[in-house]
Write an enzyme that holds these catalytic residues in place. Structure first.
Site, PDB file in Angstrom:
ATOM      1  CB  SER A 137      -0.898  -0.028   1.244  1.00 34.15           C
ATOM      2  OG  SER A 137      -1.615   1.181   1.355  1.00 34.15           O
ATOM      3  CE  LYS A 163      -4.820   0.279   0.384  1.00 28.94           C
ATOM      4  NZ  LYS A 163      -5.535  -0.449   1.457  1.00 28.94           N
ATOM      5  CE  LYS A 165      -3.818   4.144   2.085  1.00 32.85           C
ATOM      6  NZ  LYS A 165      -5.055   3.640   2.683  1.00 32.85           N
ATOM      7  CG  ASP A 190      -7.694   2.739   0.487  1.00 35.82           C
ATOM      8  OD1 ASP A 190      -8.849   3.245   0.544  1.00 35.82           O
ATOM      9  OD2 ASP A 190      -7.111   2.266   1.484  1.00 35.82           O
ATOM     10  CD  GLU A 215      -8.905  -0.446   0.731  1.00 33.59           C
ATOM     11  OE1 GLU A 215      -8.062  -1.024   0.011  1.00 33.59           O
ATOM     12  OE2 GLU A 215      -8.744  -0.269   1.946  1.00 33.59           O
ATOM     13  CG  ASP A 240     -10.633   0.023   5.043  1.00 33.93           C
ATOM     14  OD1 ASP A 240     -10.978  -0.288   6.179  1.00 33.93           O
ATOM     15  OD2 ASP A 240      -9.497   0.507   4.820  1.00 33.93           O
ATOM     16  CE  LYS A 264      -7.540  -1.344   6.943  1.00 31.43           C
ATOM     17  NZ  LYS A 264      -7.592   0.132   6.947  1.00 31.43           N
ATOM     18  N   GLY A 292      -4.542  -3.627   6.628  1.00 33.74           N
ATOM     19  CA  GLY A 292      -3.662  -3.290   7.744  1.00 33.74           C
ATOM     20  C   GLY A 292      -3.770  -1.835   8.125  1.00 33.74           C
TER      21      GLY A 292
HETATM   22  O1  OSB Z   1      -7.119   2.465   4.471  1.00 34.25           O
HETATM   23  O2  OSB Z   1      -6.148   0.614   4.326  1.00 34.25           O
HETATM   24  C1  OSB Z   1      -6.192   1.756   4.784  1.00 34.25           C
HETATM   25  C2  OSB Z   1      -2.997   2.533   6.779  1.00 34.25           C
HETATM   26  C3  OSB Z   1      -3.523   3.271   7.824  1.00 34.25           C
HETATM   27  C4  OSB Z   1      -4.872   3.506   7.861  1.00 34.25           C
HETATM   28  C5  OSB Z   1      -5.710   3.037   6.842  1.00 34.25           C
HETATM   29  C6  OSB Z   1      -5.184   2.295   5.789  1.00 34.25           C
HETATM   30  C7  OSB Z   1      -3.799   2.061   5.749  1.00 34.25           C
HETATM   31  C8  OSB Z   1      -3.137   1.346   4.656  1.00 34.25           C
HETATM   32  C9  OSB Z   1      -1.799   0.685   4.966  1.00 34.25           C
HETATM   33  O3  OSB Z   1      -3.527   1.329   3.513  1.00 34.25           O
HETATM   34  C10 OSB Z   1      -1.872  -0.789   5.054  1.00 34.25           C
HETATM   35  C11 OSB Z   1      -0.661  -1.384   5.716  1.00 34.25           C
HETATM   36  O4  OSB Z   1       0.320  -1.659   5.019  1.00 34.25           O
HETATM   37  O5  OSB Z   1      -0.688  -1.585   6.955  1.00 34.25           O
HETATM   38 MG    MG Z   2      -8.372   1.345   3.177  1.00 30.81          MG
END
Ligand code: OSB
Ligand code: MG
Length: 371
Positions: A137, A163, A165, A190, A215, A240, A264, A292
């Site tokens: 991510s 992924k 952001k 995402d 996402e 999510d 999660k 995560g």
């Molecule tokens: O939206 O998935 C999310 C990290 C912090 C808060 C929200 C998200 C995330 C990530 C990172 O996308 C995922 C990871 O590698 O832990």
């Molecule tokens: Mg997310």
């Protein structure tokens, strides 16, 4: 299990690189590490991946310390026996919400429980594989050439899905640039709830790029408008933030809000609820994967166990330790195998050793509850 003590560590660990999402930049990651001890002097460890501010969820470090002090530990003091980690959710069910806080405790109980059984957590949970697939991510980078370099580095390292952001103004451009450079790699974005349905035209345009999924495009609590957006695009919507329980997942499935769920375990209140979502969604033909929250190596143990469940059908937001932090709280650190997978450890419990000195070293505050 007869519980005698719960210890909460407000831990702050520095990320190697700033992680930017639509809701802000993270460099110091705050969380609450939970240690439970039983009458035999054995211990289990968990992690509530709450942050210091209510940006992803309403839960924070301070709300977590508060609900343990005022509500959770008094209930445990009255009845210190927990047969199975599956019971803790119903034991605390009179208290609404605070699912991440509850999950921290539930995780610690799963660790203790499977250690006492002498079995790896993933087997106790009913997992069906001993290797899980990591995806990466990547935060909002804001500079296309830096983004391309980052994607290249992680693909080279063996990650099986990328992924990125996204937020309004940082969506089509990064997707186009990645497709142009890397072709048909497994790619998704995402949005962390940063769009409204008024942006439907952006999603129709994104629909041309064969993304694996999109996402959480819309509001963090929404199910209805996601169902409207899903009916307008081919690309699967993955939820999510909107899925906080099995009940949310069932509603979303019924009204067509999503085709995939990022589960999660901490967000939904623990591994028991995560397993229920896995099972029910399997029957409804909605695959899941494990997300995560930049967890330390302790939290990662529960993600890895969850990723061995049978309805996990995409790579997960589970990366190796060195991607997140200089120093890991567990030994050995989490690493990728040469085939780009992560092994679910065969040792009892989460299967890695928690280094207590390091947990203490990174603690801003330690709170002990004798039950
Ligand atoms: O939206 O998935 C999310 C990290 C912090 C808060 C929200 C998200 C995330 C990530 C990172 O996308 C995922 C990871 O590698 O832990
Ligand atoms: Mg997310």
């Amino acid at each position: 299990m007869e519980l005698t003590k719960v210890i909460l560590y407000h831990v702050v660990v520095k990320l190697r690189e700033v992680f930017e999402t639509s809701f802000g930049k993270t460099i110091d990651r705050h969380c609450v590490i939970v240690k439970v001890e039983d009458a035999y002097g054995e211990a289990g460890w968990g992690e509530a991946p709450v942050d210091d501010a209510p940006l992803y969820s309403y839960e924070t470090v301070d709300t977590t310390l508060y609900v343990y002090k005022e509500f959770f530990t008094p209930v445990l003091s009255k009845d210190r026996v927990v047969e199975s980690p599956r019971d803790i959710q119903s034991k605390l069910s009179i208290f609404r919400g605070y699912r991440m806080a509850k999950a921290g405790l539930e995780f610690a109980l799963w660790d203790l429980y499977s250690r006492r059984l002498g079995k790896p957590l993933y087997k106790v949970l009913g997992g069906i594989r001993d290797r899980v697939e990591p995806g990466i991510s990547i935060g909002v980078i804001g500079d296309l050439s830096a983004l391309i370099k980052a994607v290249d580095k992680y693909l080279e390292r063996g990650y099986r899905r990328v992924k990125v952001k996204a937020k309004p103004g940082w969506d089509l451009e990064p997707v186009k640039a990645i497709r142009k450079t890397f072709g048909e790699i497994p790619l998704m974005i995402d949005a962390n709830a940063s769009y409204t349905i008024n942006y439907a035209s952006v999603f129709k345009e994104l629909d041309k790029y064969e993304l694996l999924m999109i996402e959480q495009p819309l509001n963090y609590d929404d199910l209805y408008e996601h169902s409207v957006l899903q009916s307008m695009i081919r690309t699967p919507i993955c939820l999510d933030e909107s899925i906080k329980s099995l009940s949310d997942a069932l509603t979303g499935a019924r009204i067509g809000s999503m085709k995939v769920i990022n589960v999660k375990p901490a967000r939904v209140g623990g591994l028991h609820e995560a397993k229920l979502i896995n099972d029910y969604m399997k029957d409804l033909g909605i695959p899941i994967w494990i997300g995560g929250m930049l967890e330390t190596g302790i939290g990662r143990g529960f993600q890895v166990a969850a990723a061995t469940l049978n309805n996990v059908r995409y790579p997960n937001d589970i990366s190796e330790s060195s991607r997140y932090y200089e120093e890991e709280l567990v030994e050995p650190p989490w690493t990728l195998n040469s085939d780009g997978t992560i092994t679910a450890p065969s040792k009892p419990g989460i299967g890695v050793d928690v280094i207590e000195e390091r947990v203490i070293k990174y603690s801003k505050k330690i709170t002990e509850f004798k039950l």
